[in-house]
Design an enzyme around this catalytic site. Structure first.
Site, mmCIF file in Angstrom:
data_model
loop_
_atom_site.group_PDB
_atom_site.id
_atom_site.type_symbol
_atom_site.label_atom_id
_atom_site.label_comp_id
_atom_site.label_asym_id
_atom_site.label_seq_id
_atom_site.Cartn_x
_atom_site.Cartn_y
_atom_site.Cartn_z
ATOM 1 N N GLY A 101 -43.590 -5.357 83.270
ATOM 2 C CA GLY A 101 -43.785 -6.297 82.167
ATOM 3 C C GLY A 101 -45.231 -6.622 81.976
ATOM 4 O O GLY A 101 -46.082 -5.759 82.134
ATOM 5 N N CYS A 102 -45.513 -7.853 81.692
ATOM 6 C CA CYS A 102 -46.846 -8.169 81.209
ATOM 7 C C CYS A 102 -47.394 -9.376 81.896
ATOM 8 O O CYS A 102 -46.661 -10.250 82.314
ATOM 9 C CB CYS A 102 -46.776 -8.410 79.737
ATOM 10 S SG CYS A 102 -45.894 -7.080 78.969
#
Lengths: 103, 413
Positions: A101-102
């Protein structure tokens, strides 16, 4: 008929994701999907197969945008197939690591 | 004569130009930097504009002021990058051949990616604050606003400066309190993340701050559309959040030229080795800052910490030496929490934000993961350091790799 016991033969990490994606089989996918309350269809497999292909190439599960851009599954359908966090749920059923993800 | 071409003269491109101009012989290397906008924006300052703390004058200076005279500065727009031909073509038809290419094209906002975002309400009761235009128009709107439901929404990750939406909310709480109208404003944060921030430890700290300030968080909210008519944002799982004023952080994407050249991932960010910062597909292309797909924050501090790795590895490659995997994902961010205080967090690819002091262990002057006045003054002082030290790639008192000295993990409860 898939018994839930099939999941006892493989190892999961602390987040509930398969330790080794090579341990994955369609039976295991069904077992995990059952835990999530999902019955797998051909449409799910379009996503699962794409996710496994990307993971094999890059070592990371695809993002939602990556899935919708490279398959014929729309974001709306993705939510219907894998409710509540489709990218994460699809990765788990596909036997992949939790998406990074981020940050 | 060999050519190095740098695409983008923002924070990363400008620092690379300064460092290469200093390190390489001008008889051997011609350095060219390309950017379409002659204005350099101090982007961390955009956050303060909606609340009248900064104006446009605080955040704009001419790009040329920060570029060395020995560098060939071209104002132009990139049409296409052709790695097979090792050349870049600009929209005016001029061609720039390169031996090495540094991509520093950053991110851009793509509000058009969300259905209805640019409908009737755009710049009427829907604003962004990541552009000068959006931040300036929002300042005018807030000045006259009578109150209601203010919703801050992050469309999708990754975004530039992931703490800025929280800072916006903290500053909004302060701003409306000062105006004596906090009781007329509801503050809501709708985020696609499962919590207030990307890292669990910071989320715990920041969540308590959100609670203290009475800011409601709607988590795992993946926006599908903006309904301008009924003034709601709707998620893919059919949840609705009503707004009177919507502050959006739209989808962030890489530069159009990157996408048109087939060099980007699904969001237009360049696949880049997270340790060496070399392009994964072209050995004479290096990537710095927001344009890269590396899993760290898209932030100015990260660019600063990446600089040495990029420069050293370009020089290693020139000399036929192996590249050094020296970048560790190091990021640090001040988080304005309002009322003249701020948090500071420091983390990298492997390590969660820790408690302690920064940049000097056990001394500070800044305190990690705690809300202090010194941190707030650090944030304001950073503007001076940015314009006067950082862009010119002068040494600063912070190390590129994250240090564990004097730091302690937050106790898990």
């Amino acid at each position: 008929m898939t018994s839930p016991n099939i999941l006892e033969n493989v190892t999961f990490d602390s987040d509930g994701f398969l330790e080794d994606y090579l341990d994955w089989t369609p039976d295991i996918a069904e077992g995990i999907a059952a835990e999530e309350g999902i019955v797998l269809t051909d449409r799910h497999y379009i996503v699962i197969n794409y996710a496994r292909k990307i993971f094999a190439e890059t070592g990371d599960a695809p993002t939602m945008r990556g899935i919708t851009k490279n398959t014929d599954v729309s974001t709306k359908e993705l939510y219907a197939l894998f409710p509540k966090g489709p990218a994460k749920k699809a990765a788990r059923i596909a036997g992949l690591k939790k998406p990074t993800g981020c940050i | 004569m060999k050519n190095i071409v740098i695409l983008g003269a923002g924070t990363g491109g400008t620092m690379v130009a300064n460092k290469l101009a200093h390190d390489l012989s001008p008889n051997e290397w011609k350095i060219t930097i390309v950017d379409k906008d002659p204005r350099h924006f101090y982007q961390p300052g955009f956050l303060f504009i909606p609340f009248g703390i900064y104006t446009a004058n605080d955040v704009i200076k001419p790009k040329k002021n920060f570029l060395p005279s020995t560098v060939n500065y071209v104002i132009g727009e990139i049409e296409i990058i052709e790695p097979a031909q090792t050349q870049v073509t600009l929209t005016d038809g001029s061609v720039l051949p390169y031996d090495y290419l540094v991509i520093a094209t950053g991110t851009r906002l793509a509000p058009e990616e969300i259905e209805g975002m640019m409908g009737d309400g755009w710049y009427k009761n829907i604003f962004d604050f990541y552009t000068l235009e959006g931040a300036t128009l929002l300042a005018k709107h807030l000045d006259k606003w009578q109150g209601g439901r203010l919703v801050v929404n992050v469309a999708e990750m990754p975004i530039k400066c992931p703490v800025a939406p929280l800072e916006f909310l903290f500053l909004a709480d302060w701003y409306f309190t000062e105006k004596g109208m906090r009781d007329k404003v509801e503050l809501i944060y709708a985020t696609p993340l499962p919590g207030a921030f990307t890292k669990p430890v910071s989320t715990a700290v920041l969540q308590s701050t959100l609670d203290d300030k009475d800011i409601r968080v709607e988590t795992e909210f993946d926006i599908m559309e903006v309904d301008n008519e009924t003034q709601v944002i709707r998620s893919y799982d059919e949840r609705e959040v009503a707004y009177d004023l919507l502050v959006t952080i739209p989808t962030n994407m890489g530069a159009k030229a990157i996408i048109n050249s087939g060099l980007g991932n699904e969001l237009g960010f360049v696949p880049t080795d997270p340790r060496t910062l070399q392009s994964k597909h072209h050995e004479n292309i290096f990537v710095i800052g927001d344009a890269a797909n590396v899993p760290t924050s898209k932030a100015g501090s990260v660019v600063h910490f990446e600089l040495e790795t990029v420069i050293e590895n370009i020089k290693n490659h020139m000399a036929g030496l192996p590249l050094e995997p020296t970048f560790d994902g190091h990021a640090n961010c001040f988080i304005e929490s309002g009322h003249g205080k701020a948090y500071l967090i420091d983390f990298n690819y492997e390590t969660q934000p820790l408690m302690g002091h920064y940049p000097i262990p056990r001394v500070g002057p800044f305190t990690l993961l705690e809300e202090t006045r010194a941190n707030h003054l650090g944030k304001l002082g950073f503007k001076w350091a940015y314009w006067n030290m950082m862009l010119k790639a002068r040494p600063m008192l912070v190390s590129n790799q994250m240090s564990m000295a004097g730091k302690v993990p937050v106790s898990e409860n």
